[in-house]
Design an enzyme around this catalytic site. Structure first.
Site, PDB file in Angstrom:
ATOM      1  N   GLY A  56     -23.823   2.118 -31.355  1.00 24.00           N
ATOM      2  CA  GLY A  56     -22.729   2.154 -30.381  1.00 24.00           C
ATOM      3  C   GLY A  56     -23.101   1.410 -29.106  1.00 24.00           C
ATOM      4  O   GLY A  56     -24.229   0.930 -28.953  1.00 24.00           O
ATOM      5  N   ASP A  57     -22.113   1.248 -28.234  1.00 27.62           N
ATOM      6  CA  ASP A  57     -22.292   0.597 -26.920  1.00 27.62           C
ATOM      7  C   ASP A  57     -22.723  -0.860 -27.023  1.00 27.62           C
ATOM      8  O   ASP A  57     -23.393  -1.379 -26.134  1.00 27.62           O
ATOM      9  CB  ASP A  57     -23.337   1.358 -26.061  1.00 27.62           C
ATOM     10  CG  ASP A  57     -23.037   2.830 -26.004  1.00 27.62           C
ATOM     11  OD1 ASP A  57     -21.864   3.173 -25.823  1.00 27.62           O
ATOM     12  OD2 ASP A  57     -23.973   3.636 -26.150  1.00 27.62           O
ATOM     13  N   LYS A 108     -18.330  -3.926 -27.776  1.00 23.56           N
ATOM     14  CA  LYS A 108     -17.140  -4.213 -28.589  1.00 23.56           C
ATOM     15  C   LYS A 108     -15.902  -4.411 -27.726  1.00 23.56           C
ATOM     16  O   LYS A 108     -15.056  -5.249 -28.019  1.00 23.56           O
ATOM     17  CB  LYS A 108     -16.873  -3.057 -29.567  1.00 23.56           C
ATOM     18  CG  LYS A 108     -17.962  -2.841 -30.573  1.00 23.56           C
ATOM     19  CD  LYS A 108     -17.695  -1.620 -31.427  1.00 23.56           C
ATOM     20  CE  LYS A 108     -17.780  -0.303 -30.691  1.00 23.56           C
ATOM     21  NZ  LYS A 108     -19.103   0.084 -30.192  1.00 23.56           N
ATOM     22  N   GLY A 154     -16.654   4.813 -25.331  1.00 19.93           N
ATOM     23  CA  GLY A 154     -16.421   4.334 -23.970  1.00 19.93           C
ATOM     24  C   GLY A 154     -16.450   2.822 -23.993  1.00 19.93           C
ATOM     25  O   GLY A 154     -17.435   2.223 -24.400  1.00 19.93           O
ATOM     26  N   HIS A 155     -15.329   2.222 -23.656  1.00 18.75           N
ATOM     27  CA  HIS A 155     -15.273   0.766 -23.609  1.00 18.75           C
ATOM     28  C   HIS A 155     -15.113   0.351 -22.165  1.00 18.75           C
ATOM     29  O   HIS A 155     -14.250   0.879 -21.464  1.00 18.75           O
ATOM     30  CB  HIS A 155     -14.055   0.228 -24.362  1.00 18.75           C
ATOM     31  CG  HIS A 155     -14.058   0.539 -25.817  1.00 18.75           C
ATOM     32  ND1 HIS A 155     -14.978   0.029 -26.683  1.00 18.75           N
ATOM     33  CD2 HIS A 155     -13.244   1.304 -26.563  1.00 18.75           C
ATOM     34  CE1 HIS A 155     -14.722   0.460 -27.897  1.00 18.75           C
ATOM     35  NE2 HIS A 155     -13.682   1.249 -27.852  1.00 18.75           N
ATOM     36  N   THR A 156     -15.933  -0.584 -21.721  1.00 16.92           N
ATOM     37  CA  THR A 156     -15.739  -1.110 -20.375  1.00 16.92           C
ATOM     38  C   THR A 156     -15.243  -2.539 -20.503  1.00 16.92           C
ATOM     39  O   THR A 156     -15.833  -3.347 -21.206  1.00 16.92           O
ATOM     40  CB  THR A 156     -17.073  -1.108 -19.598  1.00 16.92           C
ATOM     41  OG1 THR A 156     -17.629   0.195 -19.687  1.00 16.92           O
ATOM     42  CG2 THR A 156     -16.859  -1.449 -18.135  1.00 16.92           C
ATOM     43  N   GLN A 190     -17.979   3.465 -31.600  1.00 22.44           N
ATOM     44  CA  GLN A 190     -19.398   3.745 -31.902  1.00 22.44           C
ATOM     45  C   GLN A 190     -19.994   2.607 -32.748  1.00 22.44           C
ATOM     46  O   GLN A 190     -19.535   1.485 -32.626  1.00 22.44           O
ATOM     47  CB  GLN A 190     -19.558   5.106 -32.608  1.00 22.44           C
ATOM     48  CG  GLN A 190     -19.328   6.305 -31.719  1.00 22.44           C
ATOM     49  CD  GLN A 190     -17.891   6.745 -31.660  1.00 22.44           C
ATOM     50  OE1 GLN A 190     -17.203   6.723 -32.634  1.00 22.44           O
ATOM     51  NE2 GLN A 190     -17.437   7.151 -30.495  1.00 22.44           N
ATOM     52  N   PRO A 242     -28.750   8.060 -19.305  1.00 23.76           N
ATOM     53  CA  PRO A 242     -29.522   6.826 -19.506  1.00 23.76           C
ATOM     54  C   PRO A 242     -29.669   6.570 -21.004  1.00 23.76           C
ATOM     55  O   PRO A 242     -29.924   7.503 -21.769  1.00 23.76           O
ATOM     56  CB  PRO A 242     -30.888   7.138 -18.884  1.00 23.76           C
ATOM     57  CG  PRO A 242     -30.871   8.558 -18.486  1.00 23.76           C
ATOM     58  CD  PRO A 242     -29.503   9.133 -18.668  1.00 23.76           C
ATOM     59  N   GLY A 274     -22.861 -12.288 -20.152  1.00 22.20           N
ATOM     60  CA  GLY A 274     -22.507 -11.541 -18.937  1.00 22.20           C
ATOM     61  C   GLY A 274     -21.327 -10.645 -19.243  1.00 22.20           C
ATOM     62  O   GLY A 274     -20.721 -10.751 -20.309  1.00 22.20           O
TER      63      GLY A 274
END
Ligand code: IMP
Length: 425
Positions: free
Chosen positions: A11-12, A15, A39-41, A224, A304, A415
């Protein structure tokens, strides 16, 4: 063209950003698994959008968004997301469709998640406490489940909730010595959810097949990553859904043979949140350096993230089970400035070398990584848009990822911004 974007690690992987970019060429973006544990940023200019349940395509205001039957829907969080987007000038009206068959996460699921985790002590999974496991358990168990369609009939919803809360209270009291929950307050919340969400609830399978018949471009967005897949990941340290590409078809009712391109998203290194095996973990100053440079803190829980070297055994496996056509490698810029870089190409298990990932957690705890070591690069690569302009050592790193995994890297992230992705095709 129908595409499916999934994570190939724990995950993370980034995506959200890939989906956001590809959503520009898509008419419909579909979530098919997981819930508000994700969690998508998405970063657009000076605006940062943090989404948990809403398909990342939502920030493109011309894309239709579908929440499939495989998702566990937390109405409280979802309403916050709809209203938050609305405040930023992004309306979901007439372009949001929630499956009537999606199961609903309610307050007692979150309570059950945290009570169970607390009772497990050092054996806990390290869940996000978003009620994911308990809601999927109720789905599998069938008798005590609430689906989005239930919000259409409040009288029978009240009856169902009364039985469910009675049953849950017996469990909470017997197993955890917890205070009973009150059905009236659960029902009052549900009335609000129904009022705000019923207009979006529909037969999304029908909607998706009509869209396909009309020649629309669909984008399926995983949550995920493959190693958190309930059946194929590092059980029991997984989530409760099929988070790999294999979850797509059951999670939305569209067969995978209608997908033209399966894109697997990876980071240029590896991270994981929560407990469980992680062979290439660097619980040392290297891991800390990656954490600081990559801002590796959970979007959902702020925890973290554990960090380590790129693990090609993991990615080769996830790509195989997911039928992955190409990789999108994010966060290559995070590795800039590191003197030397390691990539795990195989494991030694009980003295025998293998490049096939053993998903069994006990075996994984004892594997030893075999690494390739490459020199790093110092250049800032965050403004590069042509693959050929990357430093030679960065290109050699990408080549090595392709060599170990056997899959082409089609996209390289340099980036967090929408424009900071190099498309090689
Ligand atoms: P759950 O999905 O909340 O039940 O958590 C089960 C495991 O999956 C834990 O190790 C979580 O940290 C992990 N997990 C769940 N969602 C995500 C995610 O979106 N990114 C990374 N890890 C996740």
């Amino acid at each position: 063209m129908n595409r499916c974007v999934v994570g190939l690690q724990w995950g993370d992987e980034g995506k959200g950003k890939v989906v956001d970019i590809l959503a520009e060429q898509s008419d419909v973006v579909v979530r098919f698994a997981g819930g508000a544990n994700a969690g998508h940023t998405v970063v657009i200019g000076d605006k940062k959008f943090k989404l948990h349940l809403m398909p990342s395509g939502a920030v493109r205001d011309d894309a239709c968004c579908v929440v499939g039957n495989g998702v566990v829907m937390d109405p409280e969080i979802f309403i916050q997301e709809i209203e938050g987007l609305d405040k930023q000038g992004i309306s979901m009206d007439s372009r949001l469709f929630i499956s009537e068959n999606a199961h609903v996460v309610l307050s007692y699921h979150k309570l059950e998640d945290s009570l169970r985790e607390a009772s497990l002590g050092k054996n806990k999974i390290g869940t996000t406490n978003r009620g994911i496991g308990p809601c999927y358990s109720d789905k599998i168990g069938r008798s005590y489940a609430i689906r989005m369609a239930d919000f259409r009939d409040l009288a029978s919803l009240k009856d169902k909730l009364t039985k469910i809360v009675e049953y849950k209270n017996k469990i909470f009291s017997a197993l955890y010595d917890a205070e009973p929950i009150d059905v009236d307050s659960v029902f009052e919340s549900c009335k609000v959810y129904a009022d705000k969400l019923v207009k979006y609830v529909t037969n999304t399978t029908k909607y998706l097949h009509e869209a396909i018949d009309d020649g629309k471009n669909l984008l399926f967005e995983g949550a995920q990553g493959a190693l958190l897949d309930l059946d194929h990941g590092t059980f029991p340290f997984v989530t409760s859904s099929n988070a790999s590409a294999l979850g797509m078809a059951p999670g939305c009712g569209v067969p995978s043979r209608l997908v033209d391109d399966f894109l697997g998203v990876i980071k240029a290194y590896t991270t994981r949140v929560g407990a469980g095996p992680f062979p290439s973990e660097q619980d040392n100053e290297i891991g800390q350096l990656i954490r600081d440079k990559g801002n590796e803190y959970g979007t959902t829980t702020g925890r973290p993230r554990r960090c380590g070297w790129f693990d090609g055994v993991v990615v080769k496996y996830s790509a195989k089970i997911g039928g992955i056509d190409q990789l999108a490698m994010m966060h290559l810029d995070t590795l800039s400035g590191m003197k030397e870089l390691k990539l795990c190409k195989s494991y030694i298990v009980d003295g025998v070398e293998t490049d096939f990932f053993p998903s069994d957690a006990k075996t994984l705890e004892k594997v030893e990584c075999v690494y390739e070591t490459l020199p790093g690069w110092d250049e800032d690569i965050t403004a590069i848009s042509d693959y050929n302009d990357l430093p030679a050592n960065a290109k050699a790193y990408v080549d090595m990822v392709e060599k170990i995994t056997g899959v082409r890297v089609g996209v390289v992230g340099v980036g967090p911004g929408r424009s900071q992705a190099i498309f090689r095709n």
